[in-house]
Design a protein around this motif. Structure first.
Motif, PDB file in Angstrom:
ATOM      1  N   SER A 137       0.826  -1.205   0.000  1.00 27.66           N
ATOM      2  CA  SER A 137       0.000   0.000   0.000  1.00 27.66           C
ATOM      3  C   SER A 137       0.857   1.251   0.000  1.00 27.66           C
ATOM      4  N   SER A 139       3.881   1.446  -1.151  1.00 25.62           N
ATOM      5  CA  SER A 139       4.518   1.535  -2.471  1.00 25.62           C
ATOM      6  C   SER A 139       3.555   2.128  -3.497  1.00 25.62           C
ATOM      7  N   ILE A 140       2.271   1.732  -3.426  1.00 29.39           N
ATOM      8  CA  ILE A 140       1.274   2.284  -4.345  1.00 29.39           C
ATOM      9  C   ILE A 140       1.088   3.773  -4.098  1.00 29.39           C
ATOM     10  N   GLU A 141       1.057   4.170  -2.821  1.00 26.95           N
ATOM     11  CA  GLU A 141       0.922   5.592  -2.506  1.00 26.95           C
ATOM     12  C   GLU A 141       2.095   6.394  -3.063  1.00 26.95           C
ATOM     13  N   ARG A 142       3.307   5.842  -2.903  1.00 22.59           N
ATOM     14  CA  ARG A 142       4.479   6.538  -3.454  1.00 22.59           C
ATOM     15  C   ARG A 142       4.390   6.636  -4.967  1.00 22.59           C
ATOM     16  N   SER A 143       3.943   5.560  -5.624  1.00 18.51           N
ATOM     17  CA  SER A 143       3.816   5.577  -7.087  1.00 18.51           C
ATOM     18  C   SER A 143       2.791   6.618  -7.528  1.00 18.51           C
ATOM     19  N   GLN A 144       1.658   6.699  -6.804  1.00 21.92           N
ATOM     20  CA  GLN A 144       0.649   7.691  -7.142  1.00 21.92           C
ATOM     21  C   GLN A 144       1.182   9.102  -6.960  1.00 21.92           C
ATOM     22  N   ARG A 145       1.925   9.332  -5.862  1.00 19.17           N
ATOM     23  CA  ARG A 145       2.484  10.660  -5.618  1.00 19.17           C
ATOM     24  C   ARG A 145       3.483  11.035  -6.710  1.00 19.17           C
ATOM     25  N   ALA A 147       3.439   9.878  -9.774  1.00 21.66           N
ATOM     26  CA  ALA A 147       2.672  10.110 -11.002  1.00 21.66           C
ATOM     27  C   ALA A 147       2.087  11.513 -11.019  1.00 21.66           C
ATOM     28  N   VAL A 148       1.554  11.959  -9.865  1.00 22.01           N
ATOM     29  CA  VAL A 148       0.988  13.314  -9.788  1.00 22.01           C
ATOM     30  C   VAL A 148       2.078  14.355 -10.016  1.00 22.01           C
ATOM     31  N   GLU A 149       3.232  14.150  -9.375  1.00 20.69           N
ATOM     32  CA  GLU A 149       4.337  15.095  -9.553  1.00 20.69           C
ATOM     33  C   GLU A 149       4.812  15.108 -11.003  1.00 20.69           C
ATOM     34  N   ASP A 151       3.000  14.379 -13.659  1.00 21.51           N
ATOM     35  CA  ASP A 151       1.966  15.053 -14.441  1.00 21.51           C
ATOM     36  C   ASP A 151       2.084  16.570 -14.310  1.00 21.51           C
TER      37      ASP A 151
END
Length: 225
Positions: A137, A139-145, A147-149, A151
């Motif tokens: 979880s 790791s997924i949060e870090r990946s999402q963060r 991705a946002v950065e 973008d």
């Protein structure tokens, strides 16, 4: 390496295990109150060992992932050894009791200890699985963060490229206007050059005519009598 607290608990368990591992054999050689006392001491020490093992399981949450599996394996082995001692002391022969009574107790205690060992093993696996899920979880949060950065960075780059394109368009327009002005300037310079040449020719003709007239006047005045 595992945590310092885990190592301390490991030493505590080993010390308790060293105390209880000889108790089943001693209980077999004793009778009456002495044997009961050994069994009570054994139960107390085993309870303390169980608490230590639970503390070691809690330390699994904070342990590095590369050491979590050997730590969990060590705990399972400790529980297996502890359950074996429990079976030995419960199944030790008691003088004066029929053999079939001992066999019945043997089956009951064996089943109970096997079930306890299985439950503890499942609990350790559940703790390890929960920790793995938490890590996934995070790791997924870090990946999402990230991705946002990414973008946001892409949006900023697109905006900057748009501004640079506008600047290039304005520069191109200025160059076009400058080219047009240069073309007009060249035309003006060519016209001025033609006028200068024409004026020079006219001036040359006038000078020649004046020289001819001057020569005629001189001739008529000085040479013709």
């Amino acid at each position: 390496m595992s945590s310092e607290e885990f190592e301390k608990l490991d030493e505590m368990y080993r010390s308790l295990y060293d105390e209880v591992k000889s108790m089943p054999e001693r209980a077999q050689r004793c009778q009456g109150e002495e044997r009961k006392r050994i069994v009570r001491d054994f139960d107390e020490r085993v309870s303390e060992a169980e608490e230590v093992l639970q503390g070691m399981e809690q330390e699994l949450f904070g342990a590095p992932s590369s050491f979590r599996t050997p730590m969990s394996t060590k705990i399972r082995l400790y529980r297996r050894d502890l359950a074996k001692l429990q079976r030995e002391i419960r199944l030790s022969a008691t003088p004066g009791f029929p053999s079939h009574t001992g066999d019945g107790r043997q089956g009951i205690y064996a089943a109970q200890n096997d079930q306890s060992t299985h439950l503890q093993s499942q609990r350790a696996l559940l703790i390890q699985g929960t920790e793995s899920l938490n890590n996934a979880s995070k790791s997924i949060e870090r990946s999402q963060r990230i991705a946002v950065e990414t973008d946001q960075i892409g949006t900023d780059i697109i905006e900057e490229l748009g501004e640079q394109r506008d600047q290039l368009d304005r520069t191109r327009d200025r160059l076009v206007h400058t080219g047009e002005n240069l073309s007009r300037s060249r035309k003006i310079l060519r016209a001025m050059s033609r006028r200068v040449i024409t004026n020079k020719l006219l001036l040359s003709v006038i000078i020649i005519m004046e020289l001819v007239i001057l020569a005629g006047v001189v001739y008529l005045k000085f040479f013709r009598k």
